[in-house]
Write an enzyme that holds these catalytic residues in place. Structure first.
Site, PDB file in Angstrom:
ATOM      1  N   LYS A  17       0.834  -1.216   0.000  1.00  0.00           N
ATOM      2  CA  LYS A  17       0.000   0.000   0.000  1.00  0.00           C
ATOM      3  C   LYS A  17       0.866   1.262   0.000  1.00  0.00           C
ATOM      4  CE  LYS A  17      -1.532   1.597   4.119  1.00  0.00           C
ATOM      5  NZ  LYS A  17      -1.187   3.008   4.331  1.00  0.00           N
ATOM      6  N   ASN A  18       1.895   1.281   0.833  1.00  0.00           N
ATOM      7  CA  ASN A  18       2.682   2.506   0.981  1.00  0.00           C
ATOM      8  C   ASN A  18       3.600   2.780  -0.204  1.00  0.00           C
ATOM      9  OD1 ASN A  18       1.448   3.015   3.348  1.00  0.00           O
ATOM     10  ND2 ASN A  18       3.210   2.589   4.674  1.00  0.00           N
TER      11      ASN A  18
ATOM     12  N   ARG B  58      -4.339  10.383   5.041  1.00  0.00           N
ATOM     13  CA  ARG B  58      -3.320  11.442   5.083  1.00  0.00           C
ATOM     14  C   ARG B  58      -2.434  11.432   3.841  1.00  0.00           C
ATOM     15  NH1 ARG B  58      -1.925  13.615   9.657  1.00  0.00           N
ATOM     16  NH2 ARG B  58       0.172  13.786   8.869  1.00  0.00           N
TER      17      ARG B  58
ATOM     18  N   ASP C 195       5.695   0.509  11.941  1.00  0.00           N
ATOM     19  CA  ASP C 195       4.461  -0.144  11.485  1.00  0.00           C
ATOM     20  C   ASP C 195       4.377  -1.614  11.918  1.00  0.00           C
ATOM     21  OD1 ASP C 195       3.544   2.159  10.368  1.00  0.00           O
ATOM     22  OD2 ASP C 195       3.896   1.596   8.282  1.00  0.00           O
TER      23      ASP C 195
ATOM     24  N   CYS D 286      -3.586  12.695  14.116  1.00  0.00           N
ATOM     25  CA  CYS D 286      -4.348  11.457  13.999  1.00  0.00           C
ATOM     26  C   CYS D 286      -4.066  10.603  15.221  1.00  0.00           C
ATOM     27  CB  CYS D 286      -4.023  10.722  12.708  1.00  0.00           C
ATOM     28  SG  CYS D 286      -2.424   9.959  12.719  1.00  0.00           S
TER      29      CYS D 286
ATOM     30  N   ARG E 231      -8.198  -0.416   5.589  1.00  0.00           N
ATOM     31  CA  ARG E 231      -7.416   0.607   4.880  1.00  0.00           C
ATOM     32  C   ARG E 231      -6.144   0.010   4.295  1.00  0.00           C
ATOM     33  NH1 ARG E 231      -5.345   4.782   8.318  1.00  0.00           N
ATOM     34  NH2 ARG E 231      -4.192   5.022   6.396  1.00  0.00           N
TER      35      ARG E 231
ATOM     36  N   ARG F  98       1.687  14.346  13.607  1.00  0.00           N
ATOM     37  CA  ARG F  98       2.026  14.128  12.199  1.00  0.00           C
ATOM     38  C   ARG F  98       1.963  15.395  11.332  1.00  0.00           C
ATOM     39  NH1 ARG F  98      -0.220   8.413  10.194  1.00  0.00           N
ATOM     40  NH2 ARG F  98       1.608   8.559   8.868  1.00  0.00           N
TER      41      ARG F  98
HETATM   42  C1  UD1 Z   1       4.891   6.814   6.411  1.00  0.00           C
HETATM   43  C2  UD1 Z   1       4.012   5.594   6.250  1.00  0.00           C
HETATM   44  C3  UD1 Z   1       3.557   5.087   7.611  1.00  0.00           C
HETATM   45  C4  UD1 Z   1       4.772   4.854   8.520  1.00  0.00           C
HETATM   46  C5  UD1 Z   1       5.659   6.097   8.563  1.00  0.00           C
HETATM   47  C6  UD1 Z   1       6.948   5.845   9.324  1.00  0.00           C
HETATM   48  C7  UD1 Z   1       2.977   6.000   4.092  1.00  0.00           C
HETATM   49  C8  UD1 Z   1       1.752   6.339   3.334  1.00  0.00           C
HETATM   50  N1  UD1 Z   1       2.873   5.969   5.427  1.00  0.00           N
HETATM   51  O1  UD1 Z   1       4.101   7.828   7.014  1.00  0.00           O
HETATM   52  O2  UD1 Z   1       2.860   3.858   7.420  1.00  0.00           O
HETATM   53  O3  UD1 Z   1       4.307   4.581   9.836  1.00  0.00           O
HETATM   54  O4  UD1 Z   1       6.016   6.494   7.235  1.00  0.00           O
HETATM   55  O5  UD1 Z   1       7.641   4.783   8.777  1.00  0.00           O
HETATM   56  O6  UD1 Z   1       4.013   5.729   3.527  1.00  0.00           O
HETATM   57  N2  UD1 Z   1       7.432  14.522  10.583  1.00  0.00           N
HETATM   58  C9  UD1 Z   1       7.574  15.868  10.874  1.00  0.00           C
HETATM   59  N3  UD1 Z   1       7.371  16.766   9.858  1.00  0.00           N
HETATM   60  C10 UD1 Z   1       7.019  16.389   8.600  1.00  0.00           C
HETATM   61  C11 UD1 Z   1       6.885  15.014   8.323  1.00  0.00           C
HETATM   62  C12 UD1 Z   1       7.111  14.099   9.334  1.00  0.00           C
HETATM   63  O7  UD1 Z   1       7.881  16.244  11.993  1.00  0.00           O
HETATM   64  O8  UD1 Z   1       6.846  17.262   7.743  1.00  0.00           O
HETATM   65  C13 UD1 Z   1       7.649  13.526  11.657  1.00  0.00           C
HETATM   66  C14 UD1 Z   1       6.377  12.731  11.966  1.00  0.00           C
HETATM   67  O9  UD1 Z   1       5.536  13.414  12.873  1.00  0.00           O
HETATM   68  C15 UD1 Z   1       6.939  11.449  12.549  1.00  0.00           C
HETATM   69  C16 UD1 Z   1       8.232  11.267  11.734  1.00  0.00           C
HETATM   70  O10 UD1 Z   1       8.534  12.533  11.178  1.00  0.00           O
HETATM   71  O11 UD1 Z   1       7.250  11.630  13.895  1.00  0.00           O
HETATM   72  C17 UD1 Z   1       8.138  10.249  10.627  1.00  0.00           C
HETATM   73  O12 UD1 Z   1       6.991  10.529   9.846  1.00  0.00           O
HETATM   74  P1  UD1 Z   1       6.914  10.206   8.279  1.00  0.00           P
HETATM   75  O13 UD1 Z   1       8.060   9.350   7.865  1.00  0.00           O
HETATM   76  O14 UD1 Z   1       6.706  11.482   7.545  1.00  0.00           O
HETATM   77  O15 UD1 Z   1       5.581   9.361   8.201  1.00  0.00           O
HETATM   78  P2  UD1 Z   1       4.600   9.338   6.972  1.00  0.00           P
HETATM   79  O16 UD1 Z   1       5.349   9.587   5.733  1.00  0.00           O
HETATM   80  O17 UD1 Z   1       3.402  10.180   7.271  1.00  0.00           O
END
Ligand code: UD1
Length: 419
Positions: A22-23, A93, A306, A117, A398, A122
């Protein structure tokens, strides 16, 4: 609302096939916005988030045809709307992945700002400062992110936190920028590599995906491509946990063991026997006595956040105490409270959970709170004595393709019902 009824105590045995990731599928679908030509994706998982992303693409003006199950033909030649509305973003998201491609190709994007969430705040600040570095003007208007740029300009971007979708969004945007972009401290997840492969097939010039420094030479335009999505490493890990927690033995096929080294390693630490007969499958046999083994979630190639909830489910029946440390998200122990209701012994202390193994879990009525937490409750239900009812399984839908059917086929007693 759908629920699961699980009668625990069945030993799982047989073969389970892994669906597409999915990701990986979500950013690859968003990447189709970068070109007016056809992008054909194979091995898409049949899960709710993919249906939501397809709807988003169609709402923007794309055609997204499914000539056969798991294949999608996306054409973004007549996109006229550059906006992802709140209704879609609030359910998924990953809708923010439309930002980079829309901005790069059309010079304009408006995407509802995702709120916090269940697993934490996030924010997407790193995506937005990245776009600004590429020359976009970004503002927040009525709860939406609005980004505009005549043409993006390559730049050097240092992520101060490793972000998966942030890296993907910037990689897609930079593919159509003028000049070179360097992404430092980029995410290294297999899904990043998969997306880069698709983009390069479309004509992008991306080097270093899978390492922490990615270099992108922008090109004027991108073309069509055909691509097969990688297997879902988290689904594979979840079924390793299913074999382990039920005292079972599963052959997990159509997976990529290379993507789950740290997961395999940690389950081995817990005594689970895992063999790799070839490059696409694993043979998993539960431990006679599950050992406690501490784990800390980390960015790839570390142990994935995850998989944390599913691993915790296994640790609740280990012969001793383990410490689980969550470093990626600040509030990712929602499953612990539900596991406690099944008789698990877990103490939470900030980002750490101390799990004291217990001989038997007991069936209970439970609420799923997010995607991976739901998976851990299913696992606990499979191992528990008696009946477990899990409410709000839309969370699990999902990201897991027909999980109850896959589990039933290897001996689980699990049914979906509605009341
Ligand atoms: C993706 C995955 C999710 C997985 C996560 C971490 C998808 C669709 N989802 O989520 O399943 O759990 O990676 O492996 O691929 N952060 C910030 N600022 C930002 C972006 C992120 O502070 O602009 C922080 C987040 O709050 C979190 C950390 O960085 O603490 C990692 O988040 P991120 O890798 O961005 O997660 P997602 O990409 O949303």
């Amino acid at each position: 609302m759908d629920k699961f009824k699980i009668t625990g105590g069945q030993r799982l045995e047989g073969r389970i096939s892994i669906s597409g990731a999915k990701n990986s599928a979500l950013p690859c679908m968003a990447a189709a916005l970068l070109t007016p030509e056809n992008v054909t994706l194979h091995n898409l998982p049949y899960v709710r988030d993919i249906i939501t992303m397809r709807r988003l693409l169609e709402d923007l003006g794309c055609t997204a045809l499914m000539p056969e199950l798991r294949t999608l033909n996306i054409n973004a030649s007549s996109v006229e709307i550059f906006e992802a509305p709140y209704e879609l973003v609030k359910t998924m998201r990953a809708s923010v992945l439309a930002l980079g491609p829309l901005l790069a190709r059309f010079g304009e994007a408006r995407v509802s700002l995702p709120g916090g969430c269940a697993i934490g705040q996030r924010p997407i600040d790193l995506h937005l400062t990245g776009f600004e570095k590429l020359g976009a003007v970004v503002s927040i208007e009525s709860g939406d992110v609005v980004a505009r740029a005549k043409r993006l300009q390559g730049a050097e971007i240092d992520f101060n936190v490793v972000t998966v979708t942030g890296t993907e969004n910037l990689m897609m945007a930079a593919a159509l920028a003028d000049g070179e972009t360097i992404l430092n401290n980029a995410a290294r997840e297999p899904e990043i590599v998969d997306l880069a492969e698709l983009l390069n097939k479309m004509g992008a010039r991306i080097e270093g995906a899978g390492r922490s420094c990615i270099r992108i030479q922008g090109v004027k335009q991108l073309g069509g491509a055909e691509h097969t999505i990688i297997p879902d490493r988290i689904e594979a890990g979840t079924f390793i946990a299913a074999a382990a927690i039920t005292g079972g033995a599963l052959e997990i096929v159509n997976c990529n063991p290379q993507h789950i080294h740290s997961t395999i390693g940690k389950f081995r630490d817990a005594g689970v026997k895992i063999e790799q007969p070839n490059a696409f499958s694993l043979i998993v046999k539960a431990a006679d006595h599950t050992k406690p083994a501490d784990v800390t979630t980390l960015v790839h190639p570390g142990f994935p956040t995850d998989m944390q909830a599913q691993y915790m489910a296994l640790m609740t029946i280990a012969e001793g105490t383990s410490v689980i440390t969550e470093t990626i998200f600040e509030n990712r122990f929602m499953h612990a409270a539900e596991l406690l209701r099944m008789g698990a012994k877990i103490k939470l202390n900030g980002r750490q959970a101390v799990v004291e193994g217990t001989e038997k879990l007991m069936g209970a009525r439970l609420q799923a709170s997010d995607l991976r937490a739901s998976a851990s409750l299913v696992l606990a239900g499979l191992a528990a004595q008696g009946e477990t009812i899990i409410d709000r399984v839309y969370h699990i839908d999902r990201g897991y393709e027909k999980i109850e059917e896959k589990l039933r086929a290897v001996g689980a007693q699990i049914e979906r019902f509605r009341d």
